[in-house]
Design a protein around this motif. Sequence first.
Motif, PDB file in Angstrom:
ATOM      1  N   LEU A 154      79.266   9.725  11.129  1.00  0.00           N
ATOM      2  CA  LEU A 154      79.787  11.064  10.872  1.00  0.00           C
ATOM      3  C   LEU A 154      80.887  11.032   9.818  1.00  0.00           C
ATOM      4  CD1 LEU A 154      79.201  13.908  11.933  1.00  0.00           C
ATOM      5  CD2 LEU A 154      81.118  13.638  13.502  1.00  0.00           C
ATOM      6  N   ARG A 155      81.618   9.927   9.747  1.00  0.00           N
ATOM      7  CA  ARG A 155      82.677   9.796   8.749  1.00  0.00           C
ATOM      8  C   ARG A 155      82.126   9.873   7.330  1.00  0.00           C
ATOM      9  NH1 ARG A 155      87.784   8.068   9.988  1.00  0.00           N
ATOM     10  NH2 ARG A 155      88.183   7.363  12.114  1.00  0.00           N
ATOM     11  N   THR A 156      80.843   9.501   7.142  1.00  0.00           N
ATOM     12  CA  THR A 156      80.262   9.482   5.792  1.00  0.00           C
ATOM     13  C   THR A 156      79.446  10.735   5.495  1.00  0.00           C
ATOM     14  OG1 THR A 156      78.257   8.319   6.530  1.00  0.00           O
ATOM     15  CG2 THR A 156      80.146   6.966   5.869  1.00  0.00           C
ATOM     16  N   LEU A 157      79.639  11.778   6.279  1.00  0.00           N
ATOM     17  CA  LEU A 157      78.874  13.005   6.100  1.00  0.00           C
ATOM     18  C   LEU A 157      78.946  13.486   4.649  1.00  0.00           C
ATOM     19  CD1 LEU A 157      77.290  15.257   7.663  1.00  0.00           C
ATOM     20  CD2 LEU A 157      79.466  16.483   7.796  1.00  0.00           C
ATOM     21  N   SER A 158      77.781  13.618   4.006  1.00  0.00           N
ATOM     22  CA  SER A 158      77.720  13.983   2.592  1.00  0.00           C
ATOM     23  C   SER A 158      76.453  14.777   2.323  1.00  0.00           C
ATOM     24  CB  SER A 158      77.747  12.728   1.710  1.00  0.00           C
ATOM     25  OG  SER A 158      78.941  11.990   1.884  1.00  0.00           O
ATOM     26  N   ARG A 159      76.283  15.183   1.064  1.00  0.00           N
ATOM     27  CA  ARG A 159      75.123  15.985   0.679  1.00  0.00           C
ATOM     28  C   ARG A 159      73.868  15.146   0.468  1.00  0.00           C
ATOM     29  NH1 ARG A 159      76.135  20.678  -2.096  1.00  0.00           N
ATOM     30  NH2 ARG A 159      73.873  20.930  -2.249  1.00  0.00           N
ATOM     31  N   SER A 160      74.026  13.852   0.176  1.00  0.00           N
ATOM     32  CA  SER A 160      72.871  13.002  -0.097  1.00  0.00           C
ATOM     33  C   SER A 160      73.226  11.550   0.162  1.00  0.00           C
ATOM     34  CB  SER A 160      72.411  13.163  -1.545  1.00  0.00           C
ATOM     35  OG  SER A 160      73.345  12.573  -2.435  1.00  0.00           O
ATOM     36  N   ILE A 164      76.776   9.228  -0.333  1.00  0.00           N
ATOM     37  CA  ILE A 164      77.305   8.289   0.663  1.00  0.00           C
ATOM     38  C   ILE A 164      77.529   6.920   0.039  1.00  0.00           C
ATOM     39  CG2 ILE A 164      76.762   7.057   2.798  1.00  0.00           C
ATOM     40  CD1 ILE A 164      75.296   9.558   3.745  1.00  0.00           C
ATOM     41  N   LYS A 165      76.587   6.495  -0.758  1.00  0.00           N
ATOM     42  CA  LYS A 165      76.707   5.184  -1.397  1.00  0.00           C
ATOM     43  C   LYS A 165      77.871   5.155  -2.380  1.00  0.00           C
ATOM     44  CE  LYS A 165      74.013   1.626  -3.748  1.00  0.00           C
ATOM     45  NZ  LYS A 165      74.203   0.647  -2.652  1.00  0.00           N
ATOM     46  N   GLU A 166      77.992   6.195  -3.196  1.00  0.00           N
ATOM     47  CA  GLU A 166      79.032   6.221  -4.218  1.00  0.00           C
ATOM     48  C   GLU A 166      80.425   6.443  -3.639  1.00  0.00           C
ATOM     49  OE1 GLU A 166      77.780   9.208  -6.965  1.00  0.00           O
ATOM     50  OE2 GLU A 166      76.311   7.903  -7.954  1.00  0.00           O
ATOM     51  N   THR A 172      73.706  -0.277   3.733  1.00  0.00           N
ATOM     52  CA  THR A 172      72.728  -0.553   4.790  1.00  0.00           C
ATOM     53  C   THR A 172      71.684   0.550   4.884  1.00  0.00           C
ATOM     54  OG1 THR A 172      74.425  -1.722   6.064  1.00  0.00           O
ATOM     55  CG2 THR A 172      72.423  -1.051   7.239  1.00  0.00           C
ATOM     56  N   ASP A 173      70.404   0.180   4.872  1.00  0.00           N
ATOM     57  CA  ASP A 173      69.339   1.157   5.092  1.00  0.00           C
ATOM     58  C   ASP A 173      69.427   1.693   6.514  1.00  0.00           C
ATOM     59  OD1 ASP A 173      68.507   0.345   2.613  1.00  0.00           O
ATOM     60  OD2 ASP A 173      66.715  -0.704   3.297  1.00  0.00           O
ATOM     61  N   CYS A 190      68.187   6.766   4.793  1.00  0.00           N
ATOM     62  CA  CYS A 190      68.700   6.416   3.475  1.00  0.00           C
ATOM     63  C   CYS A 190      68.235   5.014   3.105  1.00  0.00           C
ATOM     64  CB  CYS A 190      70.229   6.450   3.462  1.00  0.00           C
ATOM     65  SG  CYS A 190      70.962   8.092   3.597  1.00  0.00           S
ATOM     66  N   ASP A 191      67.604   4.905   1.939  1.00  0.00           N
ATOM     67  CA  ASP A 191      67.253   3.610   1.372  1.00  0.00           C
ATOM     68  C   ASP A 191      68.401   3.213   0.455  1.00  0.00           C
ATOM     69  OD1 ASP A 191      66.250   1.417   0.031  1.00  0.00           O
ATOM     70  OD2 ASP A 191      64.735   2.547  -1.099  1.00  0.00           O
ATOM     71  N   MET A 192      69.227   2.293   0.922  1.00  0.00           N
ATOM     72  CA  MET A 192      70.428   1.906   0.193  1.00  0.00           C
ATOM     73  C   MET A 192      70.250   0.620  -0.604  1.00  0.00           C
ATOM     74  SD  MET A 192      72.554   4.284   0.675  1.00  0.00           S
ATOM     75  CE  MET A 192      73.399   5.436   1.779  1.00  0.00           C
ATOM     76  N   THR A 193      69.024   0.122  -0.714  1.00  0.00           N
ATOM     77  CA  THR A 193      68.819  -1.169  -1.364  1.00  0.00           C
ATOM     78  C   THR A 193      67.857  -1.130  -2.549  1.00  0.00           C
ATOM     79  OG1 THR A 193      67.157  -1.668   0.344  1.00  0.00           O
ATOM     80  CG2 THR A 193      69.380  -2.510   0.703  1.00  0.00           C
ATOM     81  N   THR A 194      66.817  -0.315  -2.513  1.00  0.00           N
ATOM     82  CA  THR A 194      65.812  -0.318  -3.574  1.00  0.00           C
ATOM     83  C   THR A 194      66.394   0.183  -4.897  1.00  0.00           C
ATOM     84  OG1 THR A 194      64.033   0.079  -1.981  1.00  0.00           O
ATOM     85  CG2 THR A 194      63.562   0.557  -4.290  1.00  0.00           C
ATOM     86  N   ALA A 195      66.256  -0.622  -5.928  1.00  0.00           N
ATOM     87  CA  ALA A 195      66.648  -0.225  -7.293  1.00  0.00           C
ATOM     88  C   ALA A 195      68.051   0.385  -7.337  1.00  0.00           C
ATOM     89  CB  ALA A 195      65.631   0.759  -7.857  1.00  0.00           C
ATOM     90  N   GLY A 196      68.976  -0.231  -6.647  1.00  0.00           N
ATOM     91  CA  GLY A 196      70.349   0.269  -6.634  1.00  0.00           C
ATOM     92  C   GLY A 196      70.682   1.165  -5.467  1.00  0.00           C
TER      93      GLY A 196
END
Length: 432
Positions: A154-160, A164-166, A172-173, A190-196
């Motif tokens: 919940l701390r990372t609640l964002s639009r996309s 969240i990554k930025e 972590t996926d 969220c795919d946090m690993t593919t192509a950046g």
Amino acid sequence: MAHHHVFQMEILALGPGTNMAAFVTCSHVWLVLQPQLLFQLPLLLQSQLLYQFLSLVQEPNLALASLHDWTSHPAQASDLTPELVPYSAPDLASGIPLDLIPSLALYSDSCLRPCSALVMVGPLHVVGDVVTVKPIVVNDRYINPELGKYHARLRTLSRSCQDIKEKFGATTDGIYYLTTANGVMYQSFCDMTTAGGGWTLVASVHENNIHGKCTLGDRWSSQQGSDPKRPDGEGTWANTITFGSAEGATSDDYKNPGYYDILAEDVSVWHVPNGAQLQNWTSDSILRYHTETKFLSNSGGNLYYLFKKYPVRFGIGECSKDTGPTSPVVYDTGDKHSTKTLYGPSVRDQFEPGFITFRVFNEEKAAMAICSGIKPIRCHTEHYCIGGGGHFPEKAPQCGDFTGFDSDSYGSNTGKRASKELTEAAVLIFYR
């Protein structure tokens, strides 16, 4: 005596239009709920209550006392609004009219106005007239580890997922909480690993019955048969209806608010075997690729706007000249050759692999939404494109989310028939 239930709230982030100075003395706020509404707490947390606490209260002098003060000094209840004056401290919440509950406000003992903040809650014990705090963290560790995981997400609640990554450096996926511009909260993968990384799952197309032609479950084409009077079918590609769950995206159709809310530049597509568990999606995929051309920027920023511009509608175009956007792709699993072999051998000369194409027509002017991994160069698109409008006039059954993949023989990968591997895989669509 009716007992009320109280939830102490920890401030995690400031609400809109509020600065840090206003929160110096607002370290604790309180939310009072009727006992019968406790089961609705998850819904309240996902509502605009998180963003607009002030909707009930208009006058700053209403925030004169916290619940602790009400319990210790019941006389201070007279400082509250006239609607709340008749209710004493022990049964204050049980007397609040139901029609006020959806607009609950928060109060703090040291603030001169109601506080507005994004919050996380921890329950308090209520014993008679005495409120005793039940801790949720001891020695910097959560008593309930699952609550800790929820709190962290919940701390990372964002639009996309890209946000969240930025903003938070997530790598972590997995499932994360997202919110729309209007404050609608939802979960997605969220795919946090593919192509950046930073890819947000927004939809999946799952064929629940290849033998059923535009029947129940064909949400991405038509659930009411092939009908020229319903040329758009369900209209799912260009509406804001949502369904399914992120974790179940390989077992049923899925569409979340991000499909129409997130503004993106590129897409990623995964073909994942039906029923695959979320933790195995990457390794189980038979085909994965993404674009890097930022083609969505020219079509409104997402597929919702793209298909508004290029409707998936029977009879409004021809296969040779009315195709929508096409983009080359970068493969993450598979390649051009493996993509080609997934489709029937007699139609492999009708497309070029290494692309993704949107809104195409066949010879009978039936519309399809996506040609995954390919760019059609001929007109039998029903055999290698998915999704569609509401009418397919050819006599051979061609209606449904996977249109004519089966032709007259299911999954044989002969003639025009797609492989069983492709037919029995959900198509997951991501934005970044």
